[in-house]
Write an enzyme that holds these catalytic residues in place. Structure first.
Site, PDB file in Angstrom:
ATOM      1  N   LYS A   2      67.250  61.943  49.176  1.00 21.15           N
ATOM      2  CA  LYS A   2      68.492  62.718  49.295  1.00 21.15           C
ATOM      3  C   LYS A   2      68.172  64.207  49.231  1.00 21.15           C
ATOM      4  CE  LYS A   2      72.822  64.095  47.243  1.00 21.15           C
ATOM      5  NZ  LYS A   2      73.643  64.232  46.035  1.00 21.15           N
ATOM      6  N   ASP A  11      94.711  77.149  78.792  1.00 15.36           N
ATOM      7  CA  ASP A  11      95.701  77.847  77.966  1.00 15.36           C
ATOM      8  C   ASP A  11      96.919  78.264  78.776  1.00 15.36           C
ATOM      9  OD1 ASP A  11      94.688  77.865  75.422  1.00 15.36           O
ATOM     10  OD2 ASP A  11      93.552  79.719  75.673  1.00 15.36           O
ATOM     11  N   LYS A  25      86.747  82.896  73.086  1.00 17.54           N
ATOM     12  CA  LYS A  25      87.112  82.487  74.450  1.00 17.54           C
ATOM     13  C   LYS A  25      86.462  83.364  75.528  1.00 17.54           C
ATOM     14  CE  LYS A  25      91.573  80.709  72.998  1.00 17.54           C
ATOM     15  NZ  LYS A  25      92.950  80.455  73.357  1.00 17.54           N
ATOM     16  N   HIS A  34      68.494  69.895  45.890  1.00 19.02           N
ATOM     17  CA  HIS A  34      69.635  70.700  46.341  1.00 19.02           C
ATOM     18  C   HIS A  34      69.210  72.145  46.559  1.00 19.02           C
ATOM     19  CE1 HIS A  34      71.402  67.217  44.362  1.00 19.02           C
ATOM     20  NE2 HIS A  34      72.480  67.426  45.101  1.00 19.02           N
TER      21      HIS A  34
END
Length: 517
Positions: free
Chosen positions: A159, A341, A303, A132
């Site tokens: 893992k 939009d 955007k 980890h």
């Protein structure tokens, strides 16, 4: 048919991490996990407040209705156990001998554990060796070396979990997953790493973790089993699944995945729509450049910058200066941007006005004074759309210069937000809020006083979480018609769905899904 119990297109398991104070509580959670659709449970021994290894492990294995994975995570690897390593090893050894299907041992302790076991390992039990990293996601080369070290430590299953500082970190983990020669569990923690948990069947991951309830996570960024199965159609994801998503920051509140994934499933489209928490749009597009990453919705604050990332932009979107939909063309991989939009918002506002009058020729917006709050991407879209319909446009924005810039583009007037309360040259005006003022969690904010709302015939708010913002509630009380962001959201989604899939938008289904929001 529920995807959880019906068709299944991948072998990736959903594992429920179980953390509780007592063995009886864990047993209760096991049955809950099975009823929710988990394939396997991870029993976190380090969370038990009192623990009698032999009796408790035997009981847990005997009473578990699902395959088991035992983890006894020490503090130094992010767990709760802070004691003698031999006691910990002994509990894991017992679990193996008593019939556990999997045990998890940390890479840092693997050699020591192997010596402790003396090479005796029950056939049935698969050993997961885990690592980890709570800080970052290493380079592809370093991840490859880590996988080799984990394999070298005797893992049946590799893992590793890393941490996403940027969504592009996940791409390196996908690369490793798809090329790994033995079963692999590879997760990227945190909200930016969410796609690692949802898309692991696409890249051949052994399992993903799904929690029983929101918030009860064993690592940052875990979705619930319910979200995996019923929101993201996890069981239906395979190597050929096309990936779509909403690019934003923040983005977790977006209802787009619910809308598109429900429709994909109903239409038999092999696609999945995910939340994409993106910091740098250009970097995102450069990294996820394969044709598998097929189409994107774009929301605040990306955007405008998304326009510069596209190879081709629809002329309307170009004049607005904002795109909210980006399609990767399958033939050449080029990005095409457009703006749905303004179509969604303007048609929702027109419908709201038409309810109150006989539908005449032309738009009910023609000649109206149309005040747009906000000069960002959505503000530009509405200003442009209203002008196209013959309205007289006024832009109100916190910073006057930005308001003036947009007003000049659409031949309108500019105000500061502070001026708005005293601005009412006439009655029957239209107000459209395109900013995030009033969005969760700041639901008590509003851009304009209740007193000023008396002068408006209709008030629209692009915010759709909550559906009824303070602005809309007060507008309604002041006698104005209101149009919610949900109506705009559905309207703009119709065209996006058609561009994503080439199929007609399931309008009735979209309305049905959003009626509870």
């Amino acid at each position: 048919m529920e995807s959880g119990v019906g068709i299944r297109k991948n072998d990736t398991l959903i594992c429920a991490p179980l953390m509780a104070d007592t063995v009886d509580q864990v047993v209760e959670l096991m049955h809950k996990a099975k009823s929710k659709g988990a394939d396997i449970v991870e029993i976190r021994l380090d969370h038990l407040k009192s623990f009698n290894p032999h009796t408790d492990i035997e009981k847990l294995i005997k009473q578990c209705p699902l395959p088991t994975l035992f983890t006894y995570r020490p503090i130094w690897e992010g767990g709760q156990y802070d004691g003698d390593e031999n006691i910990r090893f002994n509990a894991l050894k017992l679990a193996m001998e008593l019939g556990a299907d999997h045990i998890d041992i940390e890479l840092k302790a693997a050699d020591e554990f192997n010596n402790f076991m003396g090479g005796n390992k029950p056939e049935k039990c698969k050993v997961i060796v885990s690592s980890h990293n709570y800080e970052s996601t290493p380079s592809t080369e370093d991840l490859g070396n880590l996988v080799a070290r984990i394999q070298g430590a005797g893992a049946d299953i590799v893992k590793f979990a890393t941490t996403a500082t940027d969504i592009t970190d996940v791409a390196r983990v996908f690369q490793i997953t798809v090329h790994c020669q033995i079963p692999i569990i590879a997760m990227v923690m945190g909200e930016r790493g969410l796609i690692s948990r949802i898309l692991c069947p696409k890249f051949g991951g052994y399992l993903t973790f799904g929690t029983l309830e929101p918030g009860k996570v064993s690592a940052p960024g875990q979705p619930t089993i319910d979200e995996l199965v019923n929101l993201f159609n996890f069981r239906l994801i395979d190597a050929d699944t096309r990936v779509f998503g909403i690019i934003g920051k923040p983005v977790s509140h977006s209802k787009s995945p619910k809308l598109y994934n429900t429709a994909f499933k109903a239409d038999g489209v092999n696609g999945v729509f995910v939340h994409l928490l993106v910091d740098d749009v250009q970097k995102f597009f450069d990294t996820y450049s394969s044709p598998d990453f097929s189409g994107f919705s774009c929301t605040i604050p990306h955007k405008e910058v998304a326009v510069t990332c596209c190879d081709e932009v629809d002329p309307v979107a170009k004049s607005i200066g904002a795109v909210n939909c980006v399609i990767r063309r399958p033939n050449d991989g080029k990005l095409f941007g457009c703006n749905t939009d303004y179509i969604g918002a303007i048609s929702a506002i027109e419908s709201g006005l038409q309810v109150s009058r006989a539908s005449g020729i032309g738009s009910p917006l023609a000649g109206k004074l149309f005040i747009v709050i906000g000069a960002g991407g959505a503000g530009k879209a509405l200003a442009y759309g209203a002008k196209e319909k013959g309205a007289r446009v006024v832009i109100a924005n916190r910073t006057y210069d930005r308001a003036r810039e947009l007003a000049e583009l659409v031949g309108g007037q500019a105000l500061t937000l502070a001026d708005l309360d005293s601005f009412h040259p006439e009655n029957g005006m239209i107000l459209a809020n395109t900013t995030s003022i009033g969005m969760q969690p700041k639901v008590e904010e509003t851009p304009v006083s209740k007193e000023a709302l008396r002068h408006y015939e209709l008030v629209f708010d692009a915010v759709y979480t909550p559906k009824i913002t303070r602005l809309l509630r007060e507008a309604d009380e002041a006698g104005a018609k209101i149009v919610t962001g949900v109506e705009m959201f559905i309207g703009q989604a119709y065209e996006q769905y058609e561009r994503f899939t080439g199929l007609p938008a399931p309008k009735q289904l979209f309305k049905e899904i959003m009626k509870d929001y």
